[in-house]
Design an enzyme around this catalytic site. Sequence first.
Site, PDB file in Angstrom:
ATOM      1  N   MET A  68     -17.490 -10.467  -6.111  1.00 54.13           N
ATOM      2  CA  MET A  68     -16.852 -11.514  -5.318  1.00 54.13           C
ATOM      3  C   MET A  68     -17.798 -12.188  -4.344  1.00 54.13           C
ATOM      4  O   MET A  68     -17.428 -13.157  -3.680  1.00 54.13           O
ATOM      5  CB  MET A  68     -15.660 -10.929  -4.553  1.00 54.13           C
ATOM      6  N   ASP A 104       0.851  -1.189   0.000  1.00 54.77           N
ATOM      7  CA  ASP A 104       0.000   0.000   0.000  1.00 54.77           C
ATOM      8  C   ASP A 104       0.887   1.239   0.000  1.00 54.77           C
ATOM      9  O   ASP A 104       1.888   1.276   0.725  1.00 54.77           O
ATOM     10  CB  ASP A 104      -0.908   0.015   1.241  1.00 54.77           C
ATOM     11  N   HIS A 128     -27.428   1.489  -5.303  1.00 59.38           N
ATOM     12  CA  HIS A 128     -26.159   1.674  -4.607  1.00 59.38           C
ATOM     13  C   HIS A 128     -26.144   3.025  -3.892  1.00 59.38           C
ATOM     14  O   HIS A 128     -27.030   3.849  -4.085  1.00 59.38           O
ATOM     15  CB  HIS A 128     -24.979   1.601  -5.588  1.00 59.38           C
ATOM     16  N   THR A 188     -11.651  -3.137  -9.641  1.00 55.48           N
ATOM     17  CA  THR A 188     -12.548  -2.903 -10.775  1.00 55.48           C
ATOM     18  C   THR A 188     -12.080  -1.696 -11.591  1.00 55.48           C
ATOM     19  O   THR A 188     -11.121  -1.014 -11.231  1.00 55.48           O
ATOM     20  CB  THR A 188     -13.988  -2.671 -10.289  1.00 55.48           C
ATOM     21  N   ALA A 248     -16.843 -10.378 -11.723  1.00 57.15           N
ATOM     22  CA  ALA A 248     -17.499  -9.070 -11.664  1.00 57.15           C
ATOM     23  C   ALA A 248     -17.938  -8.741 -10.251  1.00 57.15           C
ATOM     24  O   ALA A 248     -18.042  -7.566  -9.882  1.00 57.15           O
ATOM     25  CB  ALA A 248     -18.706  -9.053 -12.595  1.00 57.15           C
ATOM     26  N   LYS A 305     -21.433   6.284  -5.593  1.00 55.92           N
ATOM     27  CA  LYS A 305     -21.077   5.430  -6.734  1.00 55.92           C
ATOM     28  C   LYS A 305     -21.209   6.219  -8.033  1.00 55.92           C
ATOM     29  O   LYS A 305     -22.246   6.842  -8.279  1.00 55.92           O
ATOM     30  CB  LYS A 305     -21.966   4.184  -6.777  1.00 55.92           C
TER      31      LYS A 305
END
Length: 251
Positions: free
Chosen positions: A112, A34, A142, A87, A110, A146
């Site tokens: 998990m 990271d 959503h 994604t 697409a 988003k």
Amino acid sequence: MIKIIMHGCNGKMGQVISEIVRNDEELTIVAGIDPYTMRENEYPVFNDINKCDIIADVIIDFATATAVDKLLAYAKERKIPVVLCTTGLSEEQLKTVEETSKEVAILKSANMSVGVNLLFKLVQEATKMLAKDYDIEIIDRHHNQKVDAPSGTALAFADKINEVLDNEYEYVYDRSAERKKRSKKEIGFSAVRGGSIVGDHDIIFAGLDEVIEFHHSAYSKAVFAKGAVTAAKFLAGKPAGRYDMSDVIKF
């Protein structure tokens, strides 16, 4: 004990996965990657994946698209399988994923969530029986942050359905531009964005005098993290190739 490198360890999903692995006797995270290294973790964290020289059985990736190229090169060089959850990959990156999978195992789906992937299969079975006499619509809901609509999962549902229908159906995203009846061979999309909705999806088969609906709700991002951990257990030790969650849950 399966040894994991957590790519994107200090993001929200990376931390959720770290907590899940902490309580799983079959797994351990041996290193994290990271750019932000100020968070305290139980494992060493590297700000550049190429600095990581720790041996691992699998990499779980929940990072950003910009970090995926270096990840794939690293995995290819060291022959470490990757559960690829990031994604928003470009077409060029998706091609690289396919090329890399010829030399190392890569699992990419697409969505998990185990539940969503089970629903993919159930919807395909329903399509075989219903498509001739039923109209197909997909609604996704959503949170208000988003940016894409429809969601990737909504599109994945449509792709799974269209696969059964020999890809003959058209996707319709907006009916406001034209005033006309829906055609038979179309899949319609509606997107709701608001509040803190994690992710809801409805697949509707609307027929004469009856409606059949499939629904999935995610109440937290933990469902995606759990799926990624399950996928890591599956992928460790697998030969090179492209895998997805349908391989994990063995339909």
